[in-house]
Design a protein around this motif. Structure first.
Motif, PDB file in Angstrom:
ATOM      1  N   TYR A  54       0.830  -1.206   0.000  1.00 36.97           N
ATOM      2  CA  TYR A  54       0.000   0.000   0.000  1.00 36.97           C
ATOM      3  C   TYR A  54       0.862   1.253   0.000  1.00 36.97           C
ATOM      4  N   THR A  55       0.405   2.242  -0.719  1.00 40.59           N
ATOM      5  CA  THR A  55       1.130   3.509  -0.750  1.00 40.59           C
ATOM      6  C   THR A  55       0.148   4.666  -0.689  1.00 40.59           C
ATOM      7  N   SER A  56       0.628   5.798  -0.166  1.00 38.84           N
ATOM      8  CA  SER A  56      -0.240   6.968  -0.028  1.00 38.84           C
ATOM      9  C   SER A  56      -0.639   7.506  -1.378  1.00 38.84           C
ATOM     10  N   ILE A 111       8.559  -0.874   0.045  1.00 39.03           N
ATOM     11  CA  ILE A 111       8.869  -1.622  -1.187  1.00 39.03           C
ATOM     12  C   ILE A 111      10.373  -1.912  -1.296  1.00 39.03           C
ATOM     13  N   THR A 112      11.210  -0.976  -0.846  1.00 30.63           N
ATOM     14  CA  THR A 112      12.658  -1.204  -0.945  1.00 30.63           C
ATOM     15  C   THR A 112      13.039  -2.501  -0.238  1.00 30.63           C
ATOM     16  N   GLY A 113      12.442  -2.726   0.917  1.00 27.37           N
ATOM     17  CA  GLY A 113      12.748  -3.945   1.661  1.00 27.37           C
ATOM     18  C   GLY A 113      12.253  -5.196   0.954  1.00 27.37           C
ATOM     19  N   THR A 159      24.171   2.158  -2.354  1.00 25.93           N
ATOM     20  CA  THR A 159      22.973   2.664  -3.030  1.00 25.93           C
ATOM     21  C   THR A 159      22.381   3.806  -2.211  1.00 25.93           C
ATOM     22  N   THR A 160      21.795   4.760  -2.884  1.00 25.36           N
ATOM     23  CA  THR A 160      20.939   5.739  -2.210  1.00 25.36           C
ATOM     24  C   THR A 160      19.581   5.719  -2.897  1.00 25.36           C
ATOM     25  N   VAL A 161      18.522   5.827  -2.123  1.00 18.59           N
ATOM     26  CA  VAL A 161      17.169   5.722  -2.675  1.00 18.59           C
ATOM     27  C   VAL A 161      16.168   6.491  -1.833  1.00 18.59           C
ATOM     28  N   GLY A 162      15.119   6.974  -2.449  1.00 13.36           N
ATOM     29  CA  GLY A 162      13.977   7.486  -1.695  1.00 13.36           C
ATOM     30  C   GLY A 162      13.697   8.955  -1.892  1.00 13.36           C
ATOM     31  N   GLU A 163      14.690   9.731  -2.166  1.00 10.65           N
ATOM     32  CA  GLU A 163      14.498  11.160  -2.396  1.00 10.65           C
ATOM     33  C   GLU A 163      15.782  11.701  -3.027  1.00 10.65           C
ATOM     34  N   PRO A 164      15.703  12.906  -3.564  1.00 10.73           N
ATOM     35  CA  PRO A 164      16.923  13.458  -4.156  1.00 10.73           C
ATOM     36  C   PRO A 164      18.001  13.624  -3.086  1.00 10.73           C
ATOM     37  N   VAL A 200      25.245   4.039  -6.538  1.00 10.00           N
ATOM     38  CA  VAL A 200      24.131   4.201  -7.469  1.00 10.00           C
ATOM     39  C   VAL A 200      23.007   4.956  -6.762  1.00 10.00           C
ATOM     40  N   ASP A 201      22.499   5.987  -7.447  1.00  9.52           N
ATOM     41  CA  ASP A 201      21.361   6.759  -6.951  1.00  9.52           C
ATOM     42  C   ASP A 201      20.160   6.225  -7.717  1.00  9.52           C
ATOM     43  N   THR A 202      19.372   5.389  -7.057  1.00  6.70           N
ATOM     44  CA  THR A 202      18.306   4.685  -7.763  1.00  6.70           C
ATOM     45  C   THR A 202      16.978   5.382  -7.539  1.00  6.70           C
ATOM     46  N   TRP A 203      16.390   5.801  -8.630  1.00  8.27           N
ATOM     47  CA  TRP A 203      15.077   6.462  -8.557  1.00  8.27           C
ATOM     48  C   TRP A 203      14.001   5.473  -8.999  1.00  8.27           C
ATOM     49  N   TRP A 204      13.007   5.288  -8.165  1.00  8.73           N
ATOM     50  CA  TRP A 204      11.888   4.392  -8.490  1.00  8.73           C
ATOM     51  C   TRP A 204      10.783   4.584  -7.477  1.00  8.73           C
ATOM     52  N   GLN A 205       9.779   3.712  -7.466  1.00  3.06           N
ATOM     53  CA  GLN A 205       8.593   3.905  -6.627  1.00  3.06           C
ATOM     54  C   GLN A 205       7.982   2.575  -6.215  1.00  3.06           C
ATOM     55  N   THR A 206       7.117   2.637  -5.207  1.00  3.93           N
ATOM     56  CA  THR A 206       6.361   1.453  -4.789  1.00  3.93           C
ATOM     57  C   THR A 206       5.701   0.793  -6.005  1.00  3.93           C
ATOM     58  N   GLU A 207       5.149   1.624  -6.853  1.00  8.58           N
ATOM     59  CA  GLU A 207       4.401   1.117  -8.006  1.00  8.58           C
ATOM     60  C   GLU A 207       5.295   0.405  -9.012  1.00  8.58           C
ATOM     61  N   THR A 208       6.553   0.800  -9.075  1.00 12.00           N
ATOM     62  CA  THR A 208       7.391   0.331 -10.188  1.00 12.00           C
ATOM     63  C   THR A 208       8.135  -0.962  -9.868  1.00 12.00           C
ATOM     64  N   ILE A 239       3.745  14.583   0.336  1.00  8.60           N
ATOM     65  CA  ILE A 239       4.920  15.128   1.006  1.00  8.60           C
ATOM     66  C   ILE A 239       5.871  13.986   1.282  1.00  8.60           C
ATOM     67  N   ASN A 240       7.143  14.195   0.956  1.00 13.02           N
ATOM     68  CA  ASN A 240       8.132  13.135   1.133  1.00 13.02           C
ATOM     69  C   ASN A 240       8.941  13.427   2.401  1.00 13.02           C
ATOM     70  N   VAL A 241       8.654  12.678   3.473  1.00 15.10           N
ATOM     71  CA  VAL A 241       9.371  12.866   4.744  1.00 15.10           C
ATOM     72  C   VAL A 241      10.328  11.701   4.923  1.00 15.10           C
ATOM     73  N   SER A 242      11.594  11.992   5.014  1.00 16.40           N
ATOM     74  CA  SER A 242      12.608  10.946   5.184  1.00 16.40           C
ATOM     75  C   SER A 242      12.431   9.828   4.165  1.00 16.40           C
ATOM     76  N   GLY A 243      12.051  10.193   2.954  1.00 18.70           N
ATOM     77  CA  GLY A 243      11.900   9.183   1.912  1.00 18.70           C
ATOM     78  C   GLY A 243      10.572   8.451   1.957  1.00 18.70           C
ATOM     79  N   HIS A 244       9.695   8.792   2.901  1.00 20.94           N
ATOM     80  CA  HIS A 244       8.386   8.154   2.951  1.00 20.94           C
ATOM     81  C   HIS A 244       7.335   9.113   2.420  1.00 20.94           C
TER      82      HIS A 244
HETATM   83  O1  PRX Z   1       9.497  11.248  -5.571  1.00 16.49           O
HETATM   84  C1  PRX Z   1      10.233  10.062  -5.805  1.00 16.49           C
HETATM   85  C2  PRX Z   1      11.011   9.708  -4.567  1.00 16.49           C
HETATM   86  O2  PRX Z   1      10.189   8.822  -3.833  1.00 16.49           O
HETATM   87  C3  PRX Z   1       8.989   8.540  -4.554  1.00 16.49           C
HETATM   88  C4  PRX Z   1       8.600   7.094  -4.394  1.00 16.49           C
HETATM   89  O3  PRX Z   1       8.347   6.823  -3.043  1.00 16.49           O
HETATM   90  P1  PRX Z   1       7.993   5.336  -2.593  1.00 16.49           P
HETATM   91  O4  PRX Z   1       6.922   4.784  -3.456  1.00 16.49           O
HETATM   92  O5  PRX Z   1       7.742   5.402  -1.133  1.00 16.49           O
HETATM   93  O6  PRX Z   1       9.283   4.492  -2.874  1.00 16.49           O
HETATM   94  C5  PRX Z   1      10.471   4.812  -2.230  1.00 16.49           C
HETATM   95  C6  PRX Z   1      11.515   3.787  -2.595  1.00 16.49           C
HETATM   96  C7  PRX Z   1      11.639   3.490  -4.021  1.00 16.49           C
HETATM   97  C8  PRX Z   1       9.314   8.872  -5.973  1.00 16.49           C
HETATM   98  O7  PRX Z   1       8.156   9.141  -6.726  1.00 16.49           O
HETATM   99  N1  PRX Z   1      12.297   9.043  -4.905  1.00 16.49           N
HETATM  100  C9  PRX Z   1      12.576   7.724  -4.804  1.00 16.49           C
HETATM  101  N2  PRX Z   1      13.861   7.493  -5.126  1.00 16.49           N
HETATM  102  C10 PRX Z   1      14.412   8.678  -5.459  1.00 16.49           C
HETATM  103  C11 PRX Z   1      13.406   9.666  -5.335  1.00 16.49           C
HETATM  104  N3  PRX Z   1      13.645  10.957  -5.623  1.00 16.49           N
HETATM  105  C12 PRX Z   1      14.884  11.281  -6.049  1.00 16.49           C
HETATM  106  N4  PRX Z   1      15.892  10.391  -6.184  1.00 16.49           N
HETATM  107  C13 PRX Z   1      15.720   9.087  -5.905  1.00 16.49           C
HETATM  108  N5  PRX Z   1      16.732   8.236  -6.021  1.00 16.49           N
END
Ligand code: PRX
Length: 677
Positions: A284-286, A331-333, A404-409, A430-438, A551-556
């Motif tokens: 589930y995601t917000s 999802i990362t876990g 790896t770094t993930v979750g926010e810029p 690696v700075d990995t950008w992705w989402q719960t959905e992906t 709102i992205n708080v601590s990557g959540h």
């Molecule tokens: O805005 C992006 C940011 O986190 C969102 C996804 O959040 P969530 O579904 O909780 O998944 C987090 C773990 C994958 C994205 O839409 N985000 C995630 N990774 C990055 C990021 N923003 C910048 N750089 C990243 N590496």
């Protein structure tokens, strides 16, 4: 200006201060051992070779039956990958490793109390425990293929054991982050129609043994009120043989797993032969509005994608000790603690507690003791570790090859500390950008091939073809212009739908740029990520933040609507508006503006009560920086709250022209109030 603009403006303002950075190159030592060093991978995965390119990932798995079709688009945008293929995720993460590697550690469980010994679970031991628990789930809890089960557990070895036992039976698991309150757990129980809840009695966090069982009792009660009966609660004990909760076990409903499982010692469960397109789990995601979305992930496509990206992007090899600090409840876990690393036969570290407990050196002691070679965390943790102990990593003898770094810029300054201090100048990032959905990574550099650039995620990973559109749907081809980042093509890891709500799935992620809603051609269905981004000359993408009200708080991700509706639970509150405000550790945190119903005077007590309401409904993660009790909200003449204005005030920015508002005078009042603090 629309209401959406506030997140857009504030989050991108944080990002666009950054200059283009110089490249960092992977070391010959890293390249010499990397899984992927041949740039021909980008040819193999170019759009001309789509979708067959993804067979390369599917072939990393063991199948009972190969697929009939790589990609079925007939029900677009609900895509089916490896259609007709049969496999089992638990078999792929455990059984297939036994012949060669049964004595290798699959999971290192590190308890938070340092005096407790680390549990090293071999692949054989994992096999035994997963089979026995699967037998209990089948025979005692009466779970079968296709049923959903909600799991509300802390970081523990029992959590992946539970997930893999579900996967073995074809039961769809829905893991709720352990730190979430009972109400969030109940919402997910109800939405997924789970009649079984799996939990743990207690766990350690920041030096305390927290009682977790009350959340289960409360969640069952709240679910019942919403019409969903939970008839079985399975309770793992943090200390087997000793019950650590103050709440009694309820007769006929609650079962102590550690006792019950003795009846199943030695049992072996044949893995279900699942169709590739059958769901493996819900996460589930917000969302922007209303209830959280149950992202439904498939068995075959998902597992192929997380295995392929774990191998190519994280460079995971069986010899690696891999530590991802995320919680399995996100999802990362799921993808990069459990399914990806175990599918590749790595040793995966699970740490129970807080990275800085009992001191700033804790994480690096774990890395040293377990000889961790791959490290994975989020900017928020990196910022916190840097703040409490910038010189700590140098005191410990560990050597990462990959991080790896993930979750926010990530701010380049923080990236550079991560590289030099944590990585000791030896590890690639690696700075990995992705989402719960992906399901798995979308943008990142390929570590053995492309150089790194601090602050930029990088190009699309092999097979992912990003595109930036403006609001009208025109492609932005120039470098340096921000827009809405989308993905042109489907990929195996993407979610299949929102559980029980196909319309919302189509509307949220595809409607905006779909050229023809009847089309069964994947080219007509670009995936809207909901992030703003811009591309540099070198095709590296820089992610600027959310374009929607999240709102992205601590990557959540926290939905603004969720926070606002939580605030409205307090009787005194008339209206609430939340905006993101920059924070040096968390990235952003919520700032909450509240106006009171007539007859109530602002007071510290009310502010406290509102803050507590948010914590109770959503969790500590959503705790507002401040609750500002304002005389009125700035509003448009049509009555819309101008969050943009509040966002500017919170972030000490320019509020712009407010004269067209219905009540411009209130802006100055609020501004004075906030500036005074
Ligand atoms: O805005 C992006 C940011 O986190 C969102 C996804 O959040 P969530 O579904 O909780 O998944 C987090 C773990 C994958 C994205 O839409 N985000 C995630 N990774 C990055 C990021 N923003 C910048 N750089 C990243 N590496």
């Amino acid at each position: 200006m629309s209401q959406r603009d506030v997140t857009e403006t504030t989050e991108s303002q944080i990002a666009v201060h950054w200059q283009e950075e110089d490249y960092y190159y992977p070391s010959p030592k890293f390249i010499g051992q990397a899984n992927l060093t041949d740039p021909a991978v980008f040819d193999r995965f170019k759009l001309d070779n789509f979708p067959d390119c993804y067979v390369e990932y599917a072939e990393m798995l063991s199948w009972y039956k190969y697929w009939d079709e790589v990609l079925d688009t007939s029900d677009a945008p609900c895509f089916k990958w490896f259609k007709g293929g049969k496999l089992n995720a638990s078999y792929n993460c455990i059984d297939r490793h036994l012949a060669e590697n049964k004595n290798k550690t699959a999971i290192h469980f590190v308890p938070e109390p340092e005096e407790e010994r680390i549990d090293h679970i071999t692949y054989h031991e994992l096999y035994v425990r997963v089979n026995e628990f699967a037998a209990l789930l089948r025979n005692k809890a009466k779970l079968k293929r296709g049923d959903r089960v909600t799991i509300h557990m802390p970081m523990s070895a029992e959590l992946p054991i539970t997930m893999l036992a579900c996967a073995r039976l074809g039961v769809i698991h829905s893991v709720v982050f352990g730190g979430f309150p009972a109400s969030a757990c109940a919402d997910r129980i109800v939405d997924s129609q789970s009649r079984v809840l799996i939990t743990m009695d207690a766990y350690h966090r920041s030096g305390k043994l927290l009682d977790h069982k009350p959340h289960a009792d409360e969640a069952v009660k709240l679910s019942e009120e919403q019409g969903q009966t939970v008839d079985t609660v399975l309770v793992w004990q943090r200390y087997p043989g000793k019950y650590s909760s103050d709440k009694p076990m309820k007769d006929g409903r609650d079962i102590t797993v550690n006792e019950e499982i003795a009846k199943y010692y030695g049992e072996r469960i044949e893995p279900e032969r699942m169709l590739a397109e059958e769901p493996l789990f819900l996460m589930y995601t917000s969302g922007t509005t209303g209830k959280p979305k149950g992202c439904q992930h498939s068995t075959g496509g998902y597992l192929a994608y997380v295995t392929g990206t774990s191998k190519y992007i994280q460079d995971i090899q069986p010899k690696d000790v891999y530590w991802c600090m995320a919680d399995i409840g996100w999802i990362t876990g799921h993808s990069y603690i459990v399914y990806g690393p175990l599918s590749l036969c790595a040793s995966s570290v699970i740490y129970e507690g807080v990275p800085t407990f009992p001191d700033a050196g804790r994480s690096w002691r774990i890395a040293q003791n377990l000889d961790v070679s791959i490290f994975h965390t989020a900017p928020t943790a990196i910022r916190a570790l840097r703040k409490v102990g910038p010189d700590e990593p140098a005191k410990y003898n560990y050597h990462f090859k990959h991080m790896t770094t993930v979750g926010e810029p990530i701010e380049p300054e923080v990236w550079k500390w991560y590289e030099s201090a944590v990585g000791k100048g030896e590890a690639i990032i690696v700075d990995t950008w992705w989402q719960t959905e992906t399901g798995g990574f979308l943008c990142s550099t390929v570590p053995g091939i492309s150089p790194m650039k601090p602050g930029s995620a990088g190009p699309g990973v092999p097979g992912i073809h990003p595109v930036i559109f403006d609001d009208e749907g025109n492609e932005i081809k120039e470098a340096g212009i921000a827009g809405n980042i989308c993905i042109r093509n489907p990929w195996p890891g993407m979610f299949q739908t929102i559980w029980g709500d196909r319309d919302r799935f189509v509307k949220t992620y595809f409607e905006r740029y779909c050229k023809d809603p009847k089309s069964t051609d994947w080219r007509d269905w670009p995936y809207l990520t909901g992030d703003a981004a811009m591309k540099a000359e070198d095709e590296y993408y820089r992610i600027l933040g959310r374009i929607d009200d999240v709102i992205n708080v601590s990557g959540h991700r926290l939905g603004t609507k969720e926070i606002e509706s939580a605030a409205l639970v307090a009787d005194e509150v008339a209206e609430a508006a939340v905006v993101p405000v920059a924070h040096d550790i968390k990235g952003t945190e919520p700032d909450l503006y509240v106006s009171l119903k007539p007859g109530f005077e602002p007071s510290e007590d009310i502010a406290q009560k509102v803050s507590q309401a948010v914590i109770d409904q959503i969790g500590k993660i959503a705790k507002p920086r401040r609750v500002w009790l304002v005389p009125d909200m700035p509003k448009t003449r049509s009555g819309k709250i101008m969050r943009r204005v509040l966002g500017a005030i919170s972030n000490k920015g320019d509020v712009g022209n407010v004269m067209t508002l219905a009540n411009p005078e209130v802006v100055d009042t609020i501004k004075t109030m906030v500036e005074k603090e």
